[in-house]
Design a protein around this motif. Structure first.
Motif, PDB file in Angstrom:
ATOM      1  N   ILE A 104      -0.921  -7.306   6.555  1.00  0.00           N
ATOM      2  CA  ILE A 104       0.144  -6.510   5.950  1.00  0.00           C
ATOM      3  C   ILE A 104      -0.043  -6.605   4.442  1.00  0.00           C
ATOM      4  CG2 ILE A 104       2.613  -6.059   5.836  1.00  0.00           C
ATOM      5  CD1 ILE A 104       1.536  -5.939   8.677  1.00  0.00           C
ATOM      6  N   ASN A 105      -0.535  -5.534   3.839  1.00  0.00           N
ATOM      7  CA  ASN A 105      -0.887  -5.567   2.424  1.00  0.00           C
ATOM      8  C   ASN A 105       0.219  -5.003   1.539  1.00  0.00           C
ATOM      9  OD1 ASN A 105      -2.772  -5.744   0.074  1.00  0.00           O
ATOM     10  ND2 ASN A 105      -2.374  -3.545   0.093  1.00  0.00           N
ATOM     11  N   PHE A 106       0.707  -5.840   0.611  1.00  0.00           N
ATOM     12  CA  PHE A 106       1.665  -5.400  -0.410  1.00  0.00           C
ATOM     13  C   PHE A 106       0.974  -5.265  -1.767  1.00  0.00           C
ATOM     14  CE2 PHE A 106       4.278  -8.710   2.024  1.00  0.00           C
ATOM     15  CZ  PHE A 106       4.593  -7.826   3.036  1.00  0.00           C
ATOM     16  N   THR A 107      -0.267  -5.756  -1.863  1.00  0.00           N
ATOM     17  CA  THR A 107      -0.967  -5.773  -3.145  1.00  0.00           C
ATOM     18  C   THR A 107      -1.246  -4.361  -3.629  1.00  0.00           C
ATOM     19  OG1 THR A 107      -2.023  -7.890  -2.607  1.00  0.00           O
ATOM     20  CG2 THR A 107      -3.065  -6.548  -4.306  1.00  0.00           C
ATOM     21  N   ASN A 108      -0.909  -4.092  -4.880  1.00  0.00           N
ATOM     22  CA  ASN A 108      -1.186  -2.783  -5.474  1.00  0.00           C
ATOM     23  C   ASN A 108      -2.614  -2.709  -6.003  1.00  0.00           C
ATOM     24  OD1 ASN A 108       1.137  -1.169  -5.186  1.00  0.00           O
ATOM     25  ND2 ASN A 108       2.201  -2.339  -6.755  1.00  0.00           N
ATOM     26  N   PRO A 109      -3.186  -1.508  -6.075  1.00  0.00           N
ATOM     27  CA  PRO A 109      -2.645  -0.236  -5.570  1.00  0.00           C
ATOM     28  C   PRO A 109      -2.729  -0.187  -4.045  1.00  0.00           C
ATOM     29  CG  PRO A 109      -4.810   0.100  -6.547  1.00  0.00           C
ATOM     30  CD  PRO A 109      -4.472  -1.337  -6.790  1.00  0.00           C
ATOM     31  N   ALA A 110      -1.576  -0.242  -3.387  1.00  0.00           N
ATOM     32  CA  ALA A 110      -1.510  -0.497  -1.944  1.00  0.00           C
ATOM     33  C   ALA A 110      -2.276   0.524  -1.117  1.00  0.00           C
ATOM     34  CB  ALA A 110      -0.051  -0.547  -1.505  1.00  0.00           C
ATOM     35  N   GLY A 111      -2.217   1.789  -1.489  1.00  0.00           N
ATOM     36  CA  GLY A 111      -2.926   2.807  -0.723  1.00  0.00           C
ATOM     37  C   GLY A 111      -4.424   2.624  -0.785  1.00  0.00           C
ATOM     38  N   MET A 112      -4.956   2.403  -1.989  1.00  0.00           N
ATOM     39  CA  MET A 112      -6.399   2.226  -2.146  1.00  0.00           C
ATOM     40  C   MET A 112      -6.878   0.937  -1.483  1.00  0.00           C
ATOM     41  SD  MET A 112      -7.627   3.669  -5.848  1.00  0.00           S
ATOM     42  CE  MET A 112      -6.237   3.319  -6.925  1.00  0.00           C
ATOM     43  N   VAL A 113      -6.096  -0.126  -1.604  1.00  0.00           N
ATOM     44  CA  VAL A 113      -6.476  -1.389  -0.980  1.00  0.00           C
ATOM     45  C   VAL A 113      -6.513  -1.229   0.539  1.00  0.00           C
ATOM     46  CG1 VAL A 113      -5.757  -3.780  -0.589  1.00  0.00           C
ATOM     47  CG2 VAL A 113      -5.660  -2.816  -2.891  1.00  0.00           C
ATOM     48  N   THR A 114      -5.518  -0.563   1.097  1.00  0.00           N
ATOM     49  CA  THR A 114      -5.473  -0.340   2.540  1.00  0.00           C
ATOM     50  C   THR A 114      -6.654   0.517   2.992  1.00  0.00           C
ATOM     51  OG1 THR A 114      -3.059  -0.488   2.512  1.00  0.00           O
ATOM     52  CG2 THR A 114      -4.068   0.542   4.445  1.00  0.00           C
ATOM     53  N   GLU A 115      -6.949   1.570   2.250  1.00  0.00           N
ATOM     54  CA  GLU A 115      -8.070   2.434   2.620  1.00  0.00           C
ATOM     55  C   GLU A 115      -9.403   1.693   2.518  1.00  0.00           C
ATOM     56  OE1 GLU A 115     -10.129   6.666   1.330  1.00  0.00           O
ATOM     57  OE2 GLU A 115      -7.948   6.477   1.323  1.00  0.00           O
ATOM     58  N   ALA A 116      -9.550   0.832   1.526  1.00  0.00           N
ATOM     59  CA  ALA A 116     -10.781   0.054   1.402  1.00  0.00           C
ATOM     60  C   ALA A 116     -11.004  -0.812   2.635  1.00  0.00           C
ATOM     61  CB  ALA A 116     -10.725  -0.815   0.140  1.00  0.00           C
ATOM     62  N   VAL A 117      -9.930  -1.409   3.137  1.00  0.00           N
ATOM     63  CA  VAL A 117     -10.029  -2.218   4.354  1.00  0.00           C
ATOM     64  C   VAL A 117     -10.436  -1.343   5.537  1.00  0.00           C
ATOM     65  CG1 VAL A 117      -8.751  -3.653   5.994  1.00  0.00           C
ATOM     66  CG2 VAL A 117      -8.382  -3.943   3.527  1.00  0.00           C
ATOM     67  N   LEU A 118      -9.815  -0.175   5.657  1.00  0.00           N
ATOM     68  CA  LEU A 118     -10.113   0.723   6.772  1.00  0.00           C
ATOM     69  C   LEU A 118     -11.557   1.220   6.746  1.00  0.00           C
ATOM     70  CD1 LEU A 118      -6.831   2.845   6.753  1.00  0.00           C
ATOM     71  CD2 LEU A 118      -7.560   1.297   8.581  1.00  0.00           C
ATOM     72  N   ARG A 119     -12.075   1.475   5.556  1.00  0.00           N
ATOM     73  CA  ARG A 119     -13.399   2.094   5.435  1.00  0.00           C
ATOM     74  C   ARG A 119     -14.534   1.101   5.224  1.00  0.00           C
ATOM     75  NH1 ARG A 119     -12.952   5.798   0.637  1.00  0.00           N
ATOM     76  NH2 ARG A 119     -15.192   6.006   0.994  1.00  0.00           N
ATOM     77  N   HIS A 120     -14.219  -0.113   4.783  1.00  0.00           N
ATOM     78  CA  HIS A 120     -15.296  -1.034   4.402  1.00  0.00           C
ATOM     79  C   HIS A 120     -15.180  -2.417   5.038  1.00  0.00           C
ATOM     80  CE1 HIS A 120     -17.087   1.699   1.485  1.00  0.00           C
ATOM     81  NE2 HIS A 120     -15.865   2.020   1.109  1.00  0.00           N
ATOM     82  N   SER A 121     -14.371  -2.564   6.074  1.00  0.00           N
ATOM     83  CA  SER A 121     -14.334  -3.820   6.824  1.00  0.00           C
ATOM     84  C   SER A 121     -14.194  -3.481   8.304  1.00  0.00           C
ATOM     85  CB  SER A 121     -13.163  -4.700   6.366  1.00  0.00           C
ATOM     86  OG  SER A 121     -11.960  -4.331   7.015  1.00  0.00           O
ATOM     87  N   THR A 122     -14.340  -4.486   9.143  1.00  0.00           N
ATOM     88  CA  THR A 122     -14.146  -4.252  10.575  1.00  0.00           C
ATOM     89  C   THR A 122     -12.700  -4.498  10.992  1.00  0.00           C
ATOM     90  OG1 THR A 122     -14.752  -6.528  11.154  1.00  0.00           O
ATOM     91  CG2 THR A 122     -16.531  -4.903  11.075  1.00  0.00           C
TER      92      THR A 122
ATOM     93  N   VAL B  21      -0.930 -11.832   8.312  1.00  0.00           N
ATOM     94  CA  VAL B  21      -1.383 -12.226   6.985  1.00  0.00           C
ATOM     95  C   VAL B  21      -0.823 -11.205   5.995  1.00  0.00           C
ATOM     96  CG1 VAL B  21      -3.372 -12.608   5.473  1.00  0.00           C
ATOM     97  CG2 VAL B  21      -3.497 -13.238   7.909  1.00  0.00           C
ATOM     98  N   THR B  22      -0.019 -11.666   5.063  1.00  0.00           N
ATOM     99  CA  THR B  22       0.525 -10.768   4.042  1.00  0.00           C
ATOM    100  C   THR B  22      -0.179 -11.057   2.724  1.00  0.00           C
ATOM    101  OG1 THR B  22       2.349 -12.183   3.265  1.00  0.00           O
ATOM    102  CG2 THR B  22       2.750 -10.845   5.228  1.00  0.00           C
ATOM    103  N   THR B  23      -0.463 -10.000   1.980  1.00  0.00           N
ATOM    104  CA  THR B  23      -1.181 -10.154   0.719  1.00  0.00           C
ATOM    105  C   THR B  23      -0.355  -9.570  -0.419  1.00  0.00           C
ATOM    106  OG1 THR B  23      -2.394  -8.145   1.348  1.00  0.00           O
ATOM    107  CG2 THR B  23      -3.523 -10.234   1.636  1.00  0.00           C
ATOM    108  N   GLN B  24      -0.214 -10.356  -1.495  1.00  0.00           N
ATOM    109  CA  GLN B  24       0.610  -9.948  -2.638  1.00  0.00           C
ATOM    110  C   GLN B  24       0.044 -10.568  -3.924  1.00  0.00           C
ATOM    111  OE1 GLN B  24       4.443 -11.576  -1.289  1.00  0.00           O
ATOM    112  NE2 GLN B  24       4.062 -13.435  -2.456  1.00  0.00           N
ATOM    113  N   PHE B  25      -1.265 -10.481  -4.059  1.00  0.00           N
ATOM    114  CA  PHE B  25      -1.916 -11.175  -5.178  1.00  0.00           C
ATOM    115  C   PHE B  25      -2.245 -10.223  -6.328  1.00  0.00           C
ATOM    116  CE2 PHE B  25      -5.138  -9.925  -2.083  1.00  0.00           C
ATOM    117  CZ  PHE B  25      -6.104  -9.311  -2.865  1.00  0.00           C
TER     118      PHE B  25
END
Length: 444
Positions: free
Chosen positions: A146-164, A84-88
């Motif tokens: 696979i997240n391309f959506t900006n801000p990519a670092g914060m979005v990726t960290e949110a997934v790591l810390r706040h989802s399973t 799943v790629t995200t670019q929204f």
């Protein structure tokens, strides 16, 4: 029985999508994509149909058996996906325009992923990515996000810390753009260039630069002091660097470091553009209008070269290269956003970092560097503090945490100015910030 991969692209109506389609076409014989689902929201229906029809023409012209599906139903698309790629962009380009213009009204840099603009893009985006993760947990629990959506670092960290969801990788075109820039600067093939990256998204450094395994860092640093030889991007004005400063820094900065090491000059440039009625959002609106007119042409069946002006150069190469390497367990080295896991000692273990990784079928494995050089460590830690507070505010909707994030960002000069900008931007974006309903109700 499945005979190929199912790719789902959320934000499929993006002007960048032809880059992605081109990449999957080019890699088809090593990356057997069976179907690509392009997903968008109702407001993006027209663009989705235009881009989707171009994508269908592209795969037909290429003669590859990839099925292109268009839908506004995210859950329908996600079922049994492999990647799943995200670019929204939540709020579309109108929201970006506010992110850029409101801070500039108050004499603060307005940029979509840095400073107040980066904070508000995170506040709008993170709740949506977490909703997507919840749907993935139900419909495609084994898929990679696979997240391309900006801000990519914060979005990726949110997934790591706040989802399973743990199978997540964040991707940006800055590292590959820097590699391409070095290759062009030295007039060598890109495949001969390797940069050892470490830092954060849009705050990443090249700790060393190699051609054929031989360090050329000093040569590259010397060359890029010339503004005409700067390694930059379409959306960032190149200004060159003070030679003595760059030599003392002793690492390769990324284009976004202009906002931190040349804050005054970049703000002046943005303010002049703003006075002339031109934020980057306005430029992008015109570029996108031109691109979609091109995309409508029924005779167009390739990615038009004009897309490179949009700022997404090498996007498809980075994206598809990553997916290909994961699928084939290639174990090559690429810079991505992933869980730190101690790779950079001064960054929290559970935070996302942008760092050179070995790419495997089990995901990216960060190449530990012990720690960042002392001359850049403090700035990176300050930005990480901002990011952590921004992520917490995105999830909680807590006004004080949002004000904290705004104030500790180095591009915002004071808590007083931070509060003024925060209040105005919360009001301007309230449609896309339901977690801050108490602010709207009470007029905090």
């Amino acid at each position: 029985m499945k005979t190929g991969l199912k790719i789902v692209t959320i934000g499929g109506g993006s002007s960048y999508t032809p880059e992605l389609i081109e990449g999957f076409i080019n890699y088809y014989h090593e990356l057997p994509v069976r179907e690509i689902w392009l997903v968008d929201v109702k407001e993006g229906r027209e663009k989705l149909e235009i881009v989707g029809n171009l994508a269908k023409r592209m795969v037909k012209k290429a003669g590859v058996p990839i099925e292109i599906h268009l839908t506004l139903n995210r859950k329908e698309a996600l079922k049994s996906a492999d990647f799943v790629t995200t670019q929204f962009r939540v709020g579309l380009l109108a929201a970006r325009g506010k992110d850029e213009s409101i801070p500039l009204k108050h004499g603060v840099l307005g940029q979509e992923t840095n400073g107040p603009g980066g904070l508000f893009k995170a506040l709008r985006t993170i709740p949506v990515i977490l909703d997507i993760c919840a749907e993935m947990e139900e419909l495609c629990p084994n898929a990679w996000l696979i997240n391309f959506t900006n801000p990519a670092g914060m979005v990726t960290e949110a997934v790591l810390r706040h989802s399973t969801i743990k199978k997540v990788v964040g991707l940006c075109n800055v590292p590959i753009g820097m590699e391409m820039g070095v290759a062009k600067l030295l007039d060598v093939d890109h495949n001969r260039v390797r940069i050892d990256f470490a830092g954060l998204n849009h705050m990443v450094y090249g700790l060393d630069v190699f051609v054929d395994g031989v360090s050329v860092k000093d040569q590259v640093i010397s060359l890029i002091t010339d503004p005409k030889k700067s390694i930059t991007m379409q959306n960032i004005h190149a200004m060159g660097w003070e030679p003595e400063f760059l030599k003392a820094l002793d690492v390769l900065p990324c284009p976004y470091h202009n906002y931190y090491y040349k804050s005054e000059e970049m703000l002046e440039k943005e303010l002049n553009n703003f006075k002339d009625g031109g934020t980057r959002a306005e430029v992008v609106k015109k570029l996108e209008a031109e691109l979609f007119e091109l995309y409508k042409n029924p005779n167009l069946a390739i990615k038009p070269p004009q897309l490179e002006k949009r700022g997404g150069a090498y996007y498809s190469e980075a994206a598809v290269r990553l997916i290909h390497s994961m699928y084939t367990d290639k174990r090559d080295i690429q810079a991505v956003n992933t869980r730190n896991n101690g790779a950079i000692a001064s960054i929290p273990f559970d935070s996302a970092v942008e760092i050179s990784c070995i790419i495997t079928k089990d995901g990216p494995k960060p190449i530990a560097i012990e720690d960042l050089p002392i001359q850049v460590r403090g700035l990176v830690q300050q930005i990480k503090s901002f990011e952590r507070a921004a992520i917490d505010a995105s999830v909680s909707g807590d006004y004080g945490t949002a004000l904290l994030a705004m104030t500790i960002n180095p591009l915002v000069p004071s808590d007083t100015k931070a509060k003024v900008i925060l209040d105005e931007m919360l009001e301007a974006h309230k449609e896309y910030l339901p977690q801050f309903h108490s602010f709207s109700e009470k007029g905090v």
